[in-house]
Design an enzyme around this catalytic site. Structure first.
Site, PDB file in Angstrom:
ATOM      1  N   ASP A  98     -22.174 -34.557 -46.730  1.00 53.10           N
ATOM      2  CA  ASP A  98     -21.035 -35.196 -47.375  1.00 53.10           C
ATOM      3  C   ASP A  98     -20.512 -36.289 -46.450  1.00 53.10           C
ATOM      4  OD1 ASP A  98     -18.753 -35.424 -49.229  1.00 53.10           O
ATOM      5  OD2 ASP A  98     -19.256 -33.367 -49.760  1.00 53.10           O
ATOM      6  N   GLU A 255     -19.562 -40.405 -55.309  1.00 59.68           N
ATOM      7  CA  GLU A 255     -18.554 -39.823 -56.182  1.00 59.68           C
ATOM      8  C   GLU A 255     -17.656 -40.969 -56.626  1.00 59.68           C
ATOM      9  OE1 GLU A 255     -15.036 -36.463 -56.193  1.00 59.68           O
ATOM     10  OE2 GLU A 255     -15.107 -37.978 -54.630  1.00 59.68           O
ATOM     11  N   HIS A 329     -17.289 -28.297 -56.489  1.00 58.59           N
ATOM     12  CA  HIS A 329     -16.183 -27.590 -55.838  1.00 58.59           C
ATOM     13  C   HIS A 329     -14.811 -28.055 -56.324  1.00 58.59           C
ATOM     14  CE1 HIS A 329     -16.643 -31.378 -53.871  1.00 58.59           C
ATOM     15  NE2 HIS A 329     -15.507 -31.211 -53.234  1.00 58.59           N
TER      16      HIS A 329
HETATM   17  C1  GLC Z   1     -13.247 -35.672 -53.399  1.00 55.02           C
HETATM   18  C2  GLC Z   1     -13.661 -34.279 -53.041  1.00 55.02           C
HETATM   19  C3  GLC Z   1     -12.460 -33.398 -53.086  1.00 55.02           C
HETATM   20  C4  GLC Z   1     -11.455 -33.912 -52.085  1.00 55.02           C
HETATM   21  C5  GLC Z   1     -11.158 -35.372 -52.303  1.00 55.02           C
HETATM   22  C6  GLC Z   1     -10.494 -35.960 -51.106  1.00 55.02           C
HETATM   23  O1  GLC Z   1     -12.791 -35.778 -54.691  1.00 55.02           O
HETATM   24  O2  GLC Z   1     -14.687 -33.844 -53.877  1.00 55.02           O
HETATM   25  O3  GLC Z   1     -12.760 -32.060 -52.834  1.00 55.02           O
HETATM   26  O4  GLC Z   1     -10.278 -33.178 -52.199  1.00 55.02           O
HETATM   27  O5  GLC Z   1     -12.313 -36.126 -52.492  1.00 55.02           O
HETATM   28  O6  GLC Z   1     -11.408 -36.062 -50.068  1.00 55.02           O
END
Ligand code: GLC
Ligand code: CA
Length: 557
Positions: A98, A255, A329
């Site tokens: 990640d 993402e 998650h």
């Molecule tokens: C992304 C992650 C999430 C996190 C957020 C801030 O959306 O998947 O779990 O809280 O970023 O890093």
């Protein structure tokens, strides 16, 4: 279409805190993961996406990183991580880490320095603004985790920006020195064997010049049109690819909250030098258009869901690549949200799996999904750990006066802790996850839903996932086939066909818990069709009545 290993792969996501605890402190760790690699190998997946294992004060369970090159003490040592890579590679498994660089932790040395003075060399690694002349916030943006996206820093009398909680200050991507420090960090990991990155909050790196006020949005956050998927992001990703990614044979997935099809074509276009694929959110955000997700309708609208999925299928065909997922998650358990976690748990979990593993794109499995794990309704807010849930409770119930029972229903349906309860390995104490006290409660249904029991049962959800994954490896049409939908208006069934070099795969999914009639579309014939996979015994393409949540895929003559 170009062939690539990451198109053919199946990815498995590990949320390390909840996967396997090796030392009885109730927190999953890297040695725990190593002890389960044979399980993953047996499942048949190719790639593991590991949620963050870096040093972190854990305001957001590792998504607030204080040292990008160090391993979190609770999870083990750097040597443990090196052993993990070694053991994974020895089994032919790839490791995707990640990458959380939209923001860091406020404990990161860059931010510790930055907040010391306005002329500190690290000041510009973050985004600072003066209060408005009347003393108010620099703009009206709000955070994904409730409240304003700005926090005032007394020492220097300025505000800093944070799209998430106040302990997650946003990095300033306009600063080339900052970007190049990030690239050095990427090389650090890649040179140690990492096979790719899942890029957290990629949509947020670039902010609109001038940081203008956003339009009010009921569900928030406010300002997204200026801090998500901005044109400059593509410059940053292209630079990153040029400087780093292109030098390695890796997989990259962004993402990208709020991403539209047109943006995704830019992010994933094969000739654009950006990322291999992105996670879009339209299907998992269905129903949230008019209110925060805690108050959304309980069931998703099937035609609306089909429409979104099919739009992404045809929209990226030949010019980009999809990530196929319902769970991670941050999402509730897919069988609870899109299927039926009661009477038809097994059938509907398999139906959803069939959908994800027969569309065009790379399928992602979130830990426990392969067991058909379900949501967990804790009785009281004090049982929850997730910062998003706790902040939202404060915002809507404590300060906003919302009905606590209604909000709790929303948390039960959509809260992130649904996905974070410990992995259910066996029917032993704490589901075999830990010999100590788990950091988050175990779902009591582990007595029946667990990996050990499912491994022995040929009809289990786990056995079905193994079959789906194994079949994908032998069936190019599943990976590379084009997509064509039939009967888009059908409110119960999802019917589509994939086609590749003369091979045709026809898929029928009953997305409801009732029997439904099926009419074979013109041009689809049961004669000579060979069953690819089915979630009921005695499947037949020409029986014309589908059982609840029945799923079948056939290779046509
Ligand atoms: C992304 C992650 C999430 C996190 C957020 C801030 O959306 O998947 O779990 O809280 O970023 O890093
Ligand atoms: Ca542990």
């Amino acid at each position: 279409m170009k062939k690539a290993w990451w198109k053919e792969a199946v990815v498995y996501q590990i949320y390390p805190r909840s996967f396997m605890d090796s030392n009885g402190d109730g927190i999953g760790d890297i040695p725990g993961i190593i002890s389960k690699l044979d399980y993953l190998k047996d499942l048949g997946v190719d790639v593991v996406w590991l949620s963050p294992v870096y040093k972190s004060p854990n305001k957001d369970n590792g998504y607030d990183i204080s040292d990008y090159c160090g391993i979190m003490d609770e999870f083990g040592t750097f040597a443990d991580w090196e052993e993990l890579v070694r053991q994974m590679h020895a089994r032919g498994l790839k490791l995707v880490m990640d990458l959380v660089v939209n923001h860091s932790s406020d404990q990161h040395k860059w931010f510790v320095e930055a907040r010391k003075s306005k002329d500190n060399p690290y000041r510009d690694y973050y985004i600072w603004r003066d209060p408005k002349p009347d003393g108010s916030l620099p703009n009206n943006w709000t955070s994904h985790f409730s409240g304003p996206a700005w926090t005032f820093d007394e020492t220097t009398g300025q505000y800093y920006l944070h799209l998430f909680c106040k302990e997650q200050p946003d990095l300033n991507w306009e600063n080339a020195a900052m970007r190049h420090d990030i690239y050095d960090m990427l090389r650090f990991w890649l040179d140690r064997g990492v096979d790719g990155f899942r890029m957290d909050v990629l949509q947020g790196y670039a902010k609109a010049p001038g940081l203008p006020d956003g339009a009010p949005v009921p569900g928030g956050p406010i300002g997204q049109e200026y801090f998500a998927n901005q044109p400059r992001i593509h410059d940053y990703v292209q630079e990153m690819t040029r400087e780093v990614f292109s030098k390695y044979d890796i997989m990259t997935v962004g993402e990208t909250g709020g991403v539209k099809l047109e943006d995704a074509r830019l992010y994933t276009g094969e000739d654009r030098g950006e990322v291999n694929m992105v996670f879009q959110f339209e299907h998992v955000d269905l129903g949230d258009e008019h209110s925060p997700k805690w108050f959304s309708p309980e069931r998703v609208d099937i035609p609306a869901l089909k429409k979104i999925l099919s739009k992404w299928q045809t929209g990226l065909d030949g010019c980009g690549w999809n990530s196929l997922y319902f769970s991670n998650h941050d999402q509730p358990r897919q069988v609870s949200r899109f299927g039926d976690d009661g009477r038809y748990r097994v059938e509907s979990a398999k139906m959803l799996a069939t959908l994800l593993h027969t569309q065009q794109g790379t399928p992602y499995i979130y830990q426990g999904e392969e067991l058909g794990m379900t949501n967990m309704a804790f009785p009281d807010i004090s049982c929850y750990q997730d910062v998003q849930i706790l902040n939202a409770w404060q915002e809507f119930v404590v300060e906003g006066g919302a009905d606590p029972a209604r909000m709790m229903r929303g948390i039960h349906l959509r809260g992130r802790d649904n996905a974070r309860t410990p992995m259910q390995w066996s029917d032993q104490a704490n589901a075999g996850f830990t010999s100590g006290k788990p950091w988050l409660g175990v779902n009591p249904n582990y007595k029946t839903i667990n990996a050990e029991a499912e491994a022995k049962d040929p009809d289990s959800v786990l056995s079905y996932y193994k079959l789906l994954i194994a079949k994908r490896k032998k069936t190019p049409v599943v990976v590379y086939g084009s997509f064509r939908e039939y009967e888009p208006e059908n409110p119960y069934l999802y019917l589509y066909e994939r086609e590749y070099e003369g091979q045709r795969l026809f898929v029928v999914l009953n997305m409801t818990g009732e029997e439904r009639p099926l009419t074979l579309p013109e041009g689809v014939s049961a004669a000579g069709a060979e069953c690819y996979i089915a979630n009921y015994p005695d499947p037949a393409l020409d029986r014309y009545t589908l059982r609840p949540y029945e799923a079948m895929a056939y290779l046509l003559q």
